[in-house]
Each structure stands twice: as C-alpha cells, then as structure tokens.
Motif scaffolding. Structure first.
Motif, PDB file in Angstrom:
ATOM      1  N   ALA A   6       5.599 -63.614 -19.228  1.00  0.00           N
ATOM      2  CA  ALA A   6       4.503 -62.764 -19.388  1.00  0.00           C
ATOM      3  C   ALA A   6       4.544 -61.138 -18.844  1.00  0.00           C
ATOM      4  O   ALA A   6       4.388 -61.463 -17.442  1.00  0.00           O
ATOM      5  CB  ALA A   6       3.250 -63.406 -19.641  1.00  0.00           C
ATOM      6  N   PRO A   7       3.835 -59.882 -19.878  1.00  0.00           N
ATOM      7  CA  PRO A   7       3.571 -59.122 -18.504  1.00  0.00           C
ATOM      8  C   PRO A   7       2.066 -58.727 -18.131  1.00  0.00           C
ATOM      9  O   PRO A   7       1.163 -60.302 -18.265  1.00  0.00           O
ATOM     10  CB  PRO A   7       3.119 -58.281 -20.078  1.00  0.00           C
ATOM     11  CG  PRO A   7       2.536 -59.046 -20.995  1.00  0.00           C
ATOM     12  CD  PRO A   7       3.222 -59.993 -20.761  1.00  0.00           C
ATOM     13  N   LEU A   8       2.516 -58.738 -17.026  1.00  0.00           N
ATOM     14  CA  LEU A   8       1.028 -57.559 -15.859  1.00  0.00           C
ATOM     15  C   LEU A   8      -0.146 -57.352 -16.691  1.00  0.00           C
ATOM     16  O   LEU A   8      -0.787 -58.169 -16.508  1.00  0.00           O
ATOM     17  CB  LEU A   8       0.968 -57.032 -15.240  1.00  0.00           C
ATOM     18  CG  LEU A   8       2.945 -57.327 -13.965  1.00  0.00           C
ATOM     19  CD1 LEU A   8       2.502 -56.120 -13.091  1.00  0.00           C
ATOM     20  CD2 LEU A   8       1.908 -58.693 -13.921  1.00  0.00           C
ATOM     21  N   TYR A   9       0.242 -56.425 -18.032  1.00  0.00           N
ATOM     22  CA  TYR A   9      -0.302 -55.912 -18.646  1.00  0.00           C
ATOM     23  C   TYR A   9      -0.809 -55.916 -20.186  1.00  0.00           C
ATOM     24  O   TYR A   9       0.874 -55.053 -20.281  1.00  0.00           O
ATOM     25  CB  TYR A   9      -1.345 -54.928 -18.238  1.00  0.00           C
ATOM     26  CG  TYR A   9      -2.184 -53.702 -18.994  1.00  0.00           C
ATOM     27  CD1 TYR A   9      -3.159 -54.239 -19.402  1.00  0.00           C
ATOM     28  CD2 TYR A   9      -1.405 -52.525 -19.436  1.00  0.00           C
ATOM     29  CE1 TYR A   9      -3.649 -52.612 -20.224  1.00  0.00           C
ATOM     30  CE2 TYR A   9      -2.072 -51.505 -20.081  1.00  0.00           C
ATOM     31  CZ  TYR A   9      -3.405 -51.951 -20.696  1.00  0.00           C
ATOM     32  OH  TYR A   9      -3.881 -51.269 -21.232  1.00  0.00           O
ATOM     33  N   GLN A  10      -1.314 -55.799 -21.202  1.00  0.00           N
ATOM     34  CA  GLN A  10      -0.680 -55.980 -22.205  1.00  0.00           C
ATOM     35  C   GLN A  10      -1.750 -54.742 -22.939  1.00  0.00           C
ATOM     36  O   GLN A  10      -2.799 -54.854 -22.878  1.00  0.00           O
ATOM     37  CB  GLN A  10      -1.037 -56.423 -23.115  1.00  0.00           C
ATOM     38  CG  GLN A  10      -0.733 -56.877 -24.743  1.00  0.00           C
ATOM     39  CD  GLN A  10      -0.798 -57.936 -25.717  1.00  0.00           C
ATOM     40  OE1 GLN A  10       0.288 -58.783 -25.685  1.00  0.00           O
ATOM     41  NE2 GLN A  10      -1.750 -57.771 -26.902  1.00  0.00           N
ATOM     42  N   HIS A  11      -0.818 -53.129 -23.825  1.00  0.00           N
ATOM     43  CA  HIS A  11      -1.792 -52.167 -24.149  1.00  0.00           C
ATOM     44  C   HIS A  11      -2.500 -52.706 -25.490  1.00  0.00           C
ATOM     45  O   HIS A  11      -1.848 -53.647 -26.253  1.00  0.00           O
ATOM     46  CB  HIS A  11      -0.740 -51.264 -23.883  1.00  0.00           C
ATOM     47  CG  HIS A  11      -1.974 -49.853 -24.100  1.00  0.00           C
ATOM     48  ND1 HIS A  11      -2.299 -49.314 -23.334  1.00  0.00           N
ATOM     49  CD2 HIS A  11      -1.016 -48.588 -24.346  1.00  0.00           C
ATOM     50  CE1 HIS A  11      -2.561 -48.101 -23.504  1.00  0.00           C
ATOM     51  NE2 HIS A  11      -2.231 -47.926 -24.210  1.00  0.00           N
ATOM     52  N   LYS A  12      -2.772 -51.887 -25.686  1.00  0.00           N
ATOM     53  CA  LYS A  12      -3.402 -51.845 -27.147  1.00  0.00           C
ATOM     54  C   LYS A  12      -2.871 -51.150 -28.025  1.00  0.00           C
ATOM     55  O   LYS A  12      -3.037 -51.469 -29.596  1.00  0.00           O
ATOM     56  CB  LYS A  12      -5.343 -51.072 -27.163  1.00  0.00           C
ATOM     57  CG  LYS A  12      -4.866 -49.457 -26.953  1.00  0.00           C
ATOM     58  CD  LYS A  12      -6.370 -48.879 -26.708  1.00  0.00           C
ATOM     59  CE  LYS A  12      -6.294 -47.114 -26.047  1.00  0.00           C
ATOM     60  NZ  LYS A  12      -8.008 -47.014 -25.460  1.00  0.00           N
ATOM     61  N   ASN A  13      -2.216 -50.088 -27.781  1.00  0.00           N
ATOM     62  CA  ASN A  13      -1.508 -49.910 -29.122  1.00  0.00           C
ATOM     63  C   ASN A  13      -0.034 -50.442 -28.936  1.00  0.00           C
ATOM     64  O   ASN A  13       1.174 -50.294 -28.047  1.00  0.00           O
ATOM     65  CB  ASN A  13      -1.583 -47.787 -28.910  1.00  0.00           C
ATOM     66  CG  ASN A  13      -2.836 -47.967 -29.027  1.00  0.00           C
ATOM     67  OD1 ASN A  13      -3.758 -48.795 -29.730  1.00  0.00           O
ATOM     68  ND2 ASN A  13      -3.005 -46.518 -28.028  1.00  0.00           N
ATOM     69  N   GLY A  42      -3.694 -55.517 -12.376  1.00  0.00           N
ATOM     70  CA  GLY A  42      -3.357 -55.928 -12.689  1.00  0.00           C
ATOM     71  C   GLY A  42      -3.764 -57.642 -13.287  1.00  0.00           C
ATOM     72  O   GLY A  42      -3.856 -57.745 -14.063  1.00  0.00           O
ATOM     73  N   ALA A  43      -5.675 -57.383 -12.845  1.00  0.00           N
ATOM     74  CA  ALA A  43      -6.425 -58.337 -13.452  1.00  0.00           C
ATOM     75  C   ALA A  43      -7.630 -57.505 -14.365  1.00  0.00           C
ATOM     76  O   ALA A  43      -7.812 -56.213 -13.857  1.00  0.00           O
ATOM     77  CB  ALA A  43      -7.364 -59.085 -12.711  1.00  0.00           C
ATOM     78  N   GLY A  44      -8.168 -57.630 -15.598  1.00  0.00           N
ATOM     79  CA  GLY A  44      -9.381 -56.940 -15.959  1.00  0.00           C
ATOM     80  C   GLY A  44      -9.345 -55.963 -17.128  1.00  0.00           C
ATOM     81  O   GLY A  44      -7.273 -56.178 -16.961  1.00  0.00           O
ATOM     82  N   SER A  45      -9.587 -54.469 -17.348  1.00  0.00           N
ATOM     83  CA  SER A  45      -9.695 -54.017 -18.260  1.00  0.00           C
ATOM     84  C   SER A  45      -8.876 -52.673 -17.040  1.00  0.00           C
ATOM     85  O   SER A  45      -9.726 -52.659 -15.862  1.00  0.00           O
ATOM     86  CB  SER A  45     -10.658 -53.631 -19.313  1.00  0.00           C
ATOM     87  OG  SER A  45     -10.717 -54.884 -20.118  1.00  0.00           O
ATOM     88  N   PRO A  46      -8.190 -51.470 -17.989  1.00  0.00           N
ATOM     89  CA  PRO A  46      -7.929 -50.958 -16.363  1.00  0.00           C
ATOM     90  C   PRO A  46      -8.890 -49.779 -16.712  1.00  0.00           C
ATOM     91  O   PRO A  46      -9.804 -49.513 -18.244  1.00  0.00           O
ATOM     92  CB  PRO A  46      -6.773 -50.505 -17.615  1.00  0.00           C
ATOM     93  CG  PRO A  46      -6.831 -50.954 -19.083  1.00  0.00           C
ATOM     94  CD  PRO A  46      -7.485 -51.460 -19.078  1.00  0.00           C
TER      95      PRO A  46
END
Length: 435
Positions: free
Chosen positions: A317-324, A360-364
């Motif tokens: 799984a990724p560290l972060y999944q973007h919205k776009n 790496g955790a929570g929203s950017p």
C-alpha cells in the motif's frame, strides 16, 4: 511663493528618486509570487532568468547547475553564470551531482559529464523511453544512481490514445520480469496487454523479461558500472528522494480514464519503493486490484486482470493516497528535519499550484501557494532549505526557517518610505502656507 516652489521641487525630486529606486529594485529583485502558510518559514529568491529549466543540482562548493532541454548552465557562488555544455540533439529531463561529475538523463540514455575534463560519457542506453512517460528521473544516493522508467501506456494496452504509435508502430510496454498473460483483449480490434498496436494476446502467453523494462526503477553502480532492476510494476514516477535511513520515496501517477483499457477511480500516490518488490501495475494500483469496488468500469470495457499468476496478490500500500489523478509532481524529503519534522515529505500538486507536507499519517498540510502561472519542475533539499525550481517563471526559490533576507524587506518597504516622504512633504507645504 518661492518657498512653496522650493518645497514642491524637493517633493518632486524625492518622489522621482523613490520611484527610480523601486524600478531598479523590481528589475533586479522580481516580486516573489509565493504565499507561505507557515509563519515559521520564509521565502527568498535565489536566482531568476531560468525559464525553460527542467532540473537543478549543486556541488560542495555551492555552484548550482541548471539543466535545460539541450544544455547545462553553471551559476557560481559569485553569481556569474555560463553554459558548460550544449548539444541540440539532447532532451535532458533530470540531473544530479556526485564527486566532480554531473549525471543526467536524456532521451533513452543516461550520461556522465566530468566537470574537470569536460568529457561526456554514455553510461546506459536503449532505455525504453518512447511512450507516454518517456522522461526518466535520476537521483544519486551514495555511489548508486536510481533511475525511473515510466510505462509506455496508461494500463499496458496500446490504443488510440497513444499518439506515439504513428512513429513507433511496433512499440509497447516491455516487462522487466517474466510475466504470463491471461489472454484478455480489448475493444473492436481485440488489443492485448504488452503487445504492439492491434495485436491480440493469448491465454498462458509468456512475455520474457527485458532489461531495462518499463514501469520500473533501476540502479546503476557508479564504481563498477553494474546495473539491475530495483523494483517494478510502478506506472510512472514524477518525484524521487531519500529519507534519513536511505528509504526511496516516490510520487507515482495512477491509471487514467483513457485508451483501450480505461480505469476510472484511480488517484496518484506516494510510495516507499523497496528492492525486489512488484507494486502491482497494471492490475493493481494503490495496493488494490482493479476489479475491486474502488475502480469503476467503463461501458463496453469491464475491468479485468491482464496477467495470470500475479507476482503478488498483496502489493504494498502507499504511504499516501492523493485526491486526484495526474496531478502529483516533484517531491523532496526533509531528511534532517530542518524545515519540519524529520523525514517530512514535501510534494507539489499542479492542480492548485500548492506544495503540501506529509508526515505519512493524517491529512497533508498546505505549506506553499505558488503564483497561478508557476510550473514547478523540480524540488530538492539543499543547505537546510527547500529549493523550488519554477520553469515557467524562471525562478529558483529557497524556503527556510527564519526571517526573509534584508534585501527582500527593503523591497517591500520602499512603498512605505515613499508614503512617509509624501506625507512629510505635504506637512511642510501646509506649514509654509500658514507662515
């Protein structure tokens, strides 16, 4: 009346002088089109006049090297600049520095330019950079060059969306490891994955590995010249950097709603890329299979696996999944924690021209808002600063902790000085008239 004329003359002279100073300052110190969301950070314009630049790097003597499509420019620590090499056949995309050598990618090759000898050497060639994502990034960590190779297609099937097929009719994605096809073909012409245009695939068909292959990261050892596949199944990398513990962090583009095998519902990601791992492309994205509810099918093109016997049924799984999808660009890792927390990841989103930070955790967090005309081609951490290269405006910005430099403060205060001068002059005029 003479006193009044004298005061008016002084007013005109002071105003003209102030406007002249402001004009000169604006010419030599362009206005910074950056809005910082964190008051603990400041922005300084390092260099201007870099329109069309694609990447940059620096050496231990604080000389900066700016890469353009067909040339490399050096800017010395004294501010003087010149081209150290230029070749109209080049198509440079990425550059880095190590031990008196510049390393750069251009077209289907990786080069080394020796700064002392002025010698250019081809290190790698025949990289399959002919498709949709044909610009290799390279970054050096220790004595190893990490090189990204993008996919030739959106989702492994050559279709009408691949305009390059007119010039390279038999091209397609080549795999860095052996794969077995499921025999799934798409559209009116029954187009198969990892096949040339309008060519079918067969169930059980084995596609042999090729080095270097598409949708992968390869490494090149500077000392002995050995190269190998580091990781694969990575659609297209738009940014690369390393953490304090030498972990490779990359921004990766997701599959799009286009072509013979369109994918709806995917996004961009930030991954830690580990050696020897398959990251799922073209049958998984973000750790999820394309047949999962996350992705939506297009009428007439139901989502199906194109591979049999996947290397893994549980890609990372990724560290972060973007919205776009299709908007994540360059990244930079604050490995020393000089700007934010240690190993904080800064990433650029071209949809809103914003630079965000992620731990790496929570929203950017939104950190830096750039001008509407800005296009960021590269970001790197240098000298405890986040350096941001704006290829459209031609600026290299330095973001760091602390107050902005004195020169910028003077530029901002010229208008205040002018206003105070005008007010003082008006008071003198009124006093003169009353006396």
């Amino acid at each position: 009346m003479k006193k009044l004329l004298k005061v008016l003359s002084i007013l005109i002279f002071i105003s003209a002088a102030a406007f002249t100073i402001q004009f000169y300052f604006n010419k030599t110190h362009p206005k910074i089109q950056v809005e910082l969301k964190d008051n603990a950070l400041s922005c300084n314009l390092k260099y201007s006049g870099l329109e069309g630049s694609v990447d940059f790097t620096k050496d231990e003597k604080n000389n900066y090297y700016i890469a353009y499509k067909d040339r490399i420019q050096v800017i010395g620590k004294n501010g003087k600049s010149c081209d150290i090499m230029k070749d109209p056949v080049l198509d440079i995309h990425s550059i880095d520095y190590s031990k008196d050598n510049l390393y750069y990618s251009s077209g289907d090759k990786i080069y080394r330019y020796n700064l002392k000898q002025g010698k250019n050497t081809v290190l790698l060639k025949n990289i399959p950079n002919y498709g949709d994502y044909k610009d290799s990034l390279l970054r050096i960590n220790g004595d190893c060059i990490y090189i990204s190779i993008g996919s030739a297609t959106n989702s492994a099937v050559v279709g009408d969306d691949n305009k390059w097929v007119k010039e390279n009719f038999y091209a397609h994605d080549v795999t860095p490891e052996d794969i077995t096809l499921g025999g799934i073909n798409f559209g009116k012409y029954r187009r198969g994955a990892f096949q040339s245009y309008n060519t079918r695939s067969l169930k059980g068909q084995i596609v042999p590995k090729h080095f270097p292959g598409n949708a992968s990261v390869i490494t090149y050892d500077i000392n002995n010249g050995n190269s190998e596949t580091f990781a694969w199944g990575i659609r297209n990398i738009n940014g690369m950097d390393f953490t304090s513990t030498n972990k490779l962090i990359c921004s990766v583009g997701g599959m799009e709603n286009r072509g013979s095998r369109p994918v709806v519902g995917d996004t961009d990601y930030i991954y830690e890329i580990k050696k020897g791992i398959w990251y799922g492309w073209p049958d998984y994205s973000g750790g999820d299979p394309v047949i999962s509810p996350k992705f939506k099918s297009v009428k007439g093109s139901p989502l199906q696996f194109v591979l049999d016997n996947h290397p893994s049924t549980n890609p990372p799984a990724p560290l972060y999944q973007h919205k776009n999808v299709g908007t994540l660009g360059s990244i930079a890792v604050d490995s020393s924690g000089n700007l934010k927390s240690k190993d904080c990841i800064f990433f650029y989103d071209n949809s809103d021209n914003m630079i965000y930070s992620s731990r790496g955790a929570g929203s950017p967090l939104a950190e830096i808002e750039l001008g509407k005309n800005s296009i960021i081609s590269s970001m790197k951490i240098c000298d405890e600063s986040l350096m941001i290269l704006d290829e459209k405006e031609g600026y290299l910005y330095s973001i760091k902790r602390g107050k902005v430099n004195a020169g910028t403060e003077i530029g901002r205060n010229i208008y205040l000085y002018l206003l105070l001068t005008v007010i003082l002059s008006i008071i003198l005029i009124l006093k003169n008239q009353n006396s």
